[in-house]
Write a protein that holds these residues in place. Structure first.
Motif, short mmCIF file in Angstrom:
data_model
loop_
_atom_site.label_atom_id
_atom_site.label_comp_id
_atom_site.label_asym_id
_atom_site.label_seq_id
_atom_site.Cartn_x
_atom_site.Cartn_y
_atom_site.Cartn_z
N ARG A 1 -4.85 -6.08 10.24
CA ARG A 1 -5.21 -6.45 8.86
C ARG A 1 -6.72 -6.37 8.69
N THR B 1 -2.16 -3.83 6.77
CA THR B 1 -2.57 -4.26 5.44
C THR B 1 -4.09 -4.29 5.32
N ARG C 1 3.80 -1.98 8.97
CA ARG C 1 3.84 -2.77 7.74
C ARG C 1 2.49 -2.70 7.04
N GLY C 2 2.51 -2.79 5.71
CA GLY C 2 1.29 -2.84 4.92
C GLY C 2 0.57 -1.52 4.76
N LEU C 3 1.16 -0.45 5.22
CA LEU C 3 0.55 0.87 5.13
C LEU C 3 0.81 1.45 3.74
N THR C 4 -0.24 1.97 3.10
CA THR C 4 -0.10 2.51 1.74
C THR C 4 -0.48 3.98 1.70
N GLN C 5 -0.03 4.63 0.66
CA GLN C 5 -0.39 6.03 0.45
C GLN C 5 -1.90 6.16 0.26
N ALA C 6 -2.52 5.20 -0.42
CA ALA C 6 -3.97 5.25 -0.63
C ALA C 6 -4.72 5.26 0.71
N GLN C 7 -4.26 4.49 1.68
CA GLN C 7 -4.89 4.50 3.00
C GLN C 7 -4.71 5.87 3.66
N ASN D 1 -4.23 8.71 2.28
CA ASN D 1 -4.95 9.77 1.57
C ASN D 1 -6.35 9.98 2.13
N LEU E 1 6.02 7.98 2.36
CA LEU E 1 4.58 8.20 2.56
C LEU E 1 4.35 9.57 3.22
#
Length: 161
Positions: free
Chosen positions: A96, A116, A134-140, A142, A156
């Motif tokens: 995190r 996250t 967990r907490g992984l986003t497309q923005a990260q 990218n 993703l």
């Protein structure tokens, strides 16, 4: 005039913060002890088995964690930029708000790891296993790169390096 500049440089150097690694803190971690907020700059933790170690807020910039096993480790808020995490295992680890900018995570296993708020700018995730992270986003993602062997949570994607 040259002497003046030399004196000024020495004076400024005296007030600059020290960022060199702390050998005693590195040795403590290498022996398996937690070290919250420690200065582990360029620490060699390769091949170490350090389950559950707490390195929250530590400075691990340019550290070598290649092929280490650090399941359940806590890196919350740590600076792991430009570090080598090649082939390491981080099952259920806490990343995190960790700075992983320019880090190499090629072939790393991050099963159920919490990413996250982690900074992944220019991180190489080629072959990394992140499908249960967990907490992984497309923005990260990218801002990072990977390859066809990078496994991600459903929905993703990641650009190729």
């Amino acid at each position: 005039m040259t002497r003046f500049f030399a004196v000024m440089i020495m004076a400024l150097a005296g007030i600059a913060p020290a960022y060199a690694q702390n050998a005693s803190e590195i040795a403590r971690v290498q022996s398996g002890q937690s070290c919250v907020g420690c200065n582990l700059f360029q620490a060699d933790l390769a091949y170490r088995d350090l389950p559950g170690i707490n390195l929250a807020g530590a400075r691990l910039r340019q550290a070598n964690l290649s092929l280490a096993t650090m399941n359940g480790a806590d890196f919350n808020g740590s600076n792991m930029s430009v570090s080598n995490l090649f082939g390491a295992r981080f099952t259920r680890a806490n990343f995190r708000n960790t700075n992983l900018q320019d880090a190499v995570l090629v072939g790393a296993y991050l099963g159920s790891a919490d990413l996250t708020g982690a900074v992944l700018s220019r991180a190489n995730l080629s072959g990394a296993e992140l499908d249960t992270a967990r907490g992984l986003t497309q923005a990260q993602l990218n801002t990072a790169c990977g390859d066809e062997n990078t496994s991600l949570p459903a929905g993703l994607s990641i650009a190729h390096c």
